[in-house]
Scaffold this motif. Structure first.
Motif, short mmCIF file in Angstrom:
data_model
loop_
_atom_site.label_atom_id
_atom_site.label_comp_id
_atom_site.label_asym_id
_atom_site.label_seq_id
_atom_site.Cartn_x
_atom_site.Cartn_y
_atom_site.Cartn_z
N GLY A 180 0.88 -1.02 -0.11
CA GLY A 180 0.12 0.05 -0.21
C GLY A 180 0.90 1.28 -0.01
N GLY A 210 -0.51 8.30 2.60
CA GLY A 210 -1.23 7.33 3.28
C GLY A 210 -1.88 7.68 4.76
N ARG A 214 -5.84 4.09 8.77
CA ARG A 214 -6.44 3.29 7.81
C ARG A 214 -5.49 1.88 7.48
N LYS A 216 -4.79 -2.03 7.65
CA LYS A 216 -5.52 -3.36 7.27
C LYS A 216 -4.55 -4.54 7.25
N LYS A 246 -3.66 1.91 3.57
CA LYS A 246 -4.61 2.48 2.91
C LYS A 246 -4.63 3.96 2.59
N GLU A 247 -4.81 4.55 1.40
CA GLU A 247 -4.96 6.03 1.30
C GLU A 247 -5.64 6.81 2.51
#
Length: 250
Positions: A180, A210, A214, A216, A246-247
């Protein structure tokens, strides 16, 4: 006085059983290359490879068995054969090991250059691993030594002497994956009690796009199914975890 000193030095160098090789107690074997020096006899001096029969070819005396002998013993044996054949009255011979091939170990697994390597008298695991280019980034600190069909785990910090024919297998260390919004996504070595944030730092940290809110985490459960959950920076990472950054939401 000067002549006496020079004479003593020459006598020491030329005496049967003298070897300039520090590992003079090593047993010679098939595949090794030795340099035989007969003092003041250039025609009898040269290098030879020990054959599968354990012999080397010598001028005048032909095939001479040297396998299983130390360098000093081989020198004494060659001198005896020259004297027995009445080629020289008092032959002064030295034998020096120049290339070691008879004793080898295989180094496989997580190393830079897997292959077979000479086993010198130190016989240490760390030495042969260094000869193989060192442990790769994903290599473990525990290796498997296979000897006569049996294997055992050995820590690199422990003193363990190898033997001819051993196989050293550097196991794969536990790893995790980070992808990511990180500069360097990929697999990384898992350290004890590593947190999610430490794992992300190993991948270069979070990019400006990023967010540490967020995150995962995908983990394979006992049933073999992959479960994805929200991760917190302080969560502890397990082997084969996949962390995805994640962004950020704007």
């Amino acid at each position: 006085m000067k002549r006496i000193v020079i004479g003593l030095i020459l006598a020491a160098i030329a005496s049967p059983g003298f070897s300039q090789n520090e590992k003079s107690d090593s047993k010679l074997g098939a595949g090794d290359t030795v340099r035989v020096t007969v003092f003041q006899q250039a025609d009898l001096t040269g290098e030879a490879r020990i054959s599968e029969k354990g012999t080397i070819a010598m001028p005048l005396i032909g095939e001479v068995k040297v396998a299983g002998m130390t360098q000093g013993e081989a020198a004494k044996h060659i001198a005896g054969e020259l004297k027995k054949g009445k080629y020289l009255n008092n032959p002064q011979v030295t034998v020096a090991l120049t290339t070691l091939r008879s004793r080898q170990v295989a180094v496989l697994g997580q190393v830079a250059h897997p292959g077979r390597f000479p086993l010198d008298d130190s016989a240490r695991i760390t030495d042969v691993i260094a000869a193989a280019g060192g442990i790769a980034a994903t290599g473990a600190d525990v290796v498997t030594v296979i000897r006569n069909g049996e294997s055992q785990k050995v820590e690199l910090t422990k003193n363990f002497n190898l033997q001819n024919g051993d196989t050293v297998y550097v196991d794969r260390a536990p790893v995790f994956y980070v992808y990511g919004e990180v500069p360097r996504g990929g697999a990384y070595r898992l350290e004890p009690n590593m947190t999610v944030m430490q794992a992300i730092v190993a991948g270069g940290g979070i990019t400006p796009r990023g967010s540490d809110r967020r995150l995962k985490l995908r983990r394979t459960g006992p049933d073999g199914k992959v479960v994805e959950t929200d991760a917190k920076p302080q969560d502890v990472v397990q082997a084969d975890d996949v962390i995805f950054v994640k962004e950020a939401l704007f």
